[in-house]
Design a protein around this motif. Structure first.
Motif, mmCIF file in Angstrom:
data_model
loop_
_atom_site.group_PDB
_atom_site.id
_atom_site.type_symbol
_atom_site.label_atom_id
_atom_site.label_comp_id
_atom_site.label_asym_id
_atom_site.label_seq_id
_atom_site.Cartn_x
_atom_site.Cartn_y
_atom_site.Cartn_z
ATOM 1 N N ARG A 10 0.837 -1.209 0.000
ATOM 2 C CA ARG A 10 0.000 0.000 0.000
ATOM 3 C C ARG A 10 0.870 1.256 0.000
ATOM 4 N NH1 ARG A 10 -2.412 3.352 3.692
ATOM 5 N NH2 ARG A 10 -1.488 2.263 5.449
ATOM 6 N N ILE A 11 1.912 1.252 0.814
ATOM 7 C CA ILE A 11 2.823 2.398 0.881
ATOM 8 C C ILE A 11 3.549 2.580 -0.451
ATOM 9 C CG2 ILE A 11 5.016 3.169 1.901
ATOM 10 C CD1 ILE A 11 3.906 2.351 4.612
ATOM 11 N N ALA A 12 4.011 1.498 -1.051
ATOM 12 C CA ALA A 12 4.737 1.564 -2.322
ATOM 13 C C ALA A 12 3.896 2.190 -3.426
ATOM 14 C CB ALA A 12 5.201 0.167 -2.740
ATOM 15 N N LYS A 13 2.602 1.906 -3.435
ATOM 16 C CA LYS A 13 1.713 2.380 -4.502
ATOM 17 C C LYS A 13 1.115 3.761 -4.231
ATOM 18 C CE LYS A 13 2.522 -1.299 -6.741
ATOM 19 N NZ LYS A 13 3.792 -1.231 -7.472
ATOM 20 N N MET A 14 1.265 4.259 -3.016
ATOM 21 C CA MET A 14 0.761 5.582 -2.660
ATOM 22 C C MET A 14 1.579 6.638 -3.415
ATOM 23 S SD MET A 14 0.419 7.074 1.230
ATOM 24 C CE MET A 14 -0.114 5.476 1.782
ATOM 25 N N THR A 15 0.929 7.682 -3.885
ATOM 26 C CA THR A 15 1.668 8.713 -4.614
ATOM 27 C C THR A 15 2.185 9.785 -3.661
ATOM 28 O OG1 THR A 15 -0.259 10.104 -5.091
ATOM 29 C CG2 THR A 15 0.281 8.379 -6.706
ATOM 30 N N PHE A 16 3.363 10.285 -3.985
ATOM 31 C CA PHE A 16 3.918 11.381 -3.204
ATOM 32 C C PHE A 16 3.009 12.602 -3.314
ATOM 33 C CE2 PHE A 16 6.590 15.182 -2.805
ATOM 34 C CZ PHE A 16 7.008 15.015 -1.494
ATOM 35 N N ALA A 17 2.422 12.804 -4.495
ATOM 36 C CA ALA A 17 1.530 13.950 -4.717
ATOM 37 C C ALA A 17 0.324 13.937 -3.780
ATOM 38 C CB ALA A 17 1.061 13.982 -6.166
ATOM 39 N N SER A 18 -0.120 12.760 -3.373
ATOM 40 C CA SER A 18 -1.282 12.679 -2.478
ATOM 41 C C SER A 18 -0.907 12.995 -1.030
ATOM 42 C CB SER A 18 -1.931 11.296 -2.560
ATOM 43 O OG SER A 18 -1.094 10.301 -1.987
ATOM 44 N N GLU A 54 8.342 18.189 -10.436
ATOM 45 C CA GLU A 54 8.183 17.216 -11.521
ATOM 46 C C GLU A 54 7.583 15.901 -10.999
ATOM 47 O OE1 GLU A 54 11.350 14.479 -13.862
ATOM 48 O OE2 GLU A 54 11.776 16.635 -13.889
ATOM 49 N N LEU A 55 8.097 15.414 -9.876
ATOM 50 C CA LEU A 55 7.604 14.156 -9.299
ATOM 51 C C LEU A 55 6.151 14.285 -8.840
ATOM 52 C CD1 LEU A 55 10.839 13.197 -7.385
ATOM 53 C CD2 LEU A 55 9.798 11.879 -9.239
ATOM 54 N N ILE A 56 5.799 15.454 -8.329
ATOM 55 C CA ILE A 56 4.414 15.705 -7.909
ATOM 56 C C ILE A 56 3.502 15.727 -9.144
ATOM 57 C CG2 ILE A 56 2.850 17.440 -6.930
ATOM 58 C CD1 ILE A 56 5.191 18.130 -4.956
ATOM 59 N N GLU A 57 3.915 16.435 -10.188
ATOM 60 C CA GLU A 57 3.111 16.531 -11.408
ATOM 61 C C GLU A 57 2.937 15.166 -12.082
ATOM 62 O OE1 GLU A 57 5.102 19.520 -13.735
ATOM 63 O OE2 GLU A 57 4.222 21.156 -12.566
ATOM 64 N N GLN A 58 3.963 14.324 -11.994
ATOM 65 C CA GLN A 58 3.896 12.990 -12.599
ATOM 66 C C GLN A 58 3.123 12.005 -11.730
ATOM 67 O OE1 GLN A 58 8.019 11.947 -13.085
ATOM 68 N NE2 GLN A 58 8.246 13.124 -14.960
ATOM 69 N N LYS A 59 2.729 12.462 -10.545
ATOM 70 C CA LYS A 59 2.034 11.600 -9.583
ATOM 71 C C LYS A 59 2.827 10.314 -9.330
ATOM 72 C CE LYS A 59 -2.674 13.317 -10.365
ATOM 73 N NZ LYS A 59 -2.324 14.652 -10.146
ATOM 74 N N SER A 60 4.124 10.509 -9.071
ATOM 75 C CA SER A 60 5.026 9.385 -8.813
ATOM 76 C C SER A 60 4.637 8.662 -7.534
ATOM 77 C CB SER A 60 6.461 9.887 -8.673
ATOM 78 O OG SER A 60 6.893 10.463 -9.870
ATOM 79 N N THR A 61 4.678 7.345 -7.602
ATOM 80 C CA THR A 61 4.449 6.555 -6.395
ATOM 81 C C THR A 61 5.668 6.710 -5.485
ATOM 82 O OG1 THR A 61 5.494 4.586 -7.306
ATOM 83 C CG2 THR A 61 3.100 4.821 -7.649
ATOM 84 N N PHE A 62 5.504 6.351 -4.214
ATOM 85 C CA PHE A 62 6.654 6.380 -3.313
ATOM 86 C C PHE A 62 7.742 5.427 -3.810
ATOM 87 C CE2 PHE A 62 4.157 8.436 0.165
ATOM 88 C CZ PHE A 62 5.057 9.463 0.413
#
Length: 121
Positions: A10-18, A54-62
Motif C-alpha cells: 500500500r505504501i509503495a503504490k501511494m503517490t507522493f503527490a497525495s 516534476e515528481l508531484i506533477e507525474q504523480k510518482s508513487t513512493f
C-alpha cells in the motif's frame, strides 16, 4: 499475503503527490514554511524544488520517488517512533524510507531545530 506485506504494498503504490499537501498543511499549521519542508525533503532525497515539482506533477508513487532519490548517507541516524512503528526496526527498505520522511516532517512540525532534523554529525 500477510498484514505487513499488504501494508508495504500500500505504501509503495501511494503517490507522493497525495501526501505532499498533507505534509505542507502539517508544517504550516505549526508555523514552519514550505521552504523548510523542501529543505528537509532535499536533505533526505537529494531533490531540488524543480525535481520535486516534476515528481508531484507525474504523480510518482513512493516506490518511484525513492528509486530516483539519492538517499542521504546519514538517513540511518533517523530514529524513533512514527505512525506506531520504530523507524530503525522497519525491515522493508522502501517502507523505512517513507517513514524516514514522515519522521522528518513530524520533527519539523514539532518545532525541532533544523540542525537537529538534518542530522549532520
Amino acid at each position: 499475503m500477510n498484514k505487513i506485506d499488504i501494508h508495504n504494498e500500500r505504501i509503495a503504490k501511494m503517490t507522493f503527490a497525495s501526501v505532499y499537501p498533507l505534509y505542507l498543511v502539517k508544517v504550516e499549521k505549526k508555523g514552519r514554511t514550505k521552504e523548510e519542508l523542501h529543505q528537509v525533503v532535499a536533505w533526505l532525497t537529494g531533490f531540488n524544488d524543480e525535481k520535486l515539482k516534476e515528481l508531484i506533477e507525474q504523480k510518482s508513487t513512493f516506490e518511484t520517488f525513492f528509486q530516483v532519490a539519492s538517499l542521504n548517507p546519514n538517513a540511518h541516524l533517523i530514529t524513533g517512533v512514527i505512525c506506531g512503528y520504530r523507524v530503525e526496526e522497519i525491515e522493508n527498505p522502501l517502507t523505512q524510507q517513507v517513514r524516514y520522511l514522515d519522521k522528518l516532517v513530524d520533527e519539523l512540525a514539532k518545532g525541532r531545530k533544523m540542525e537537529k532534523i538534518l542530522r549532520n554529525p
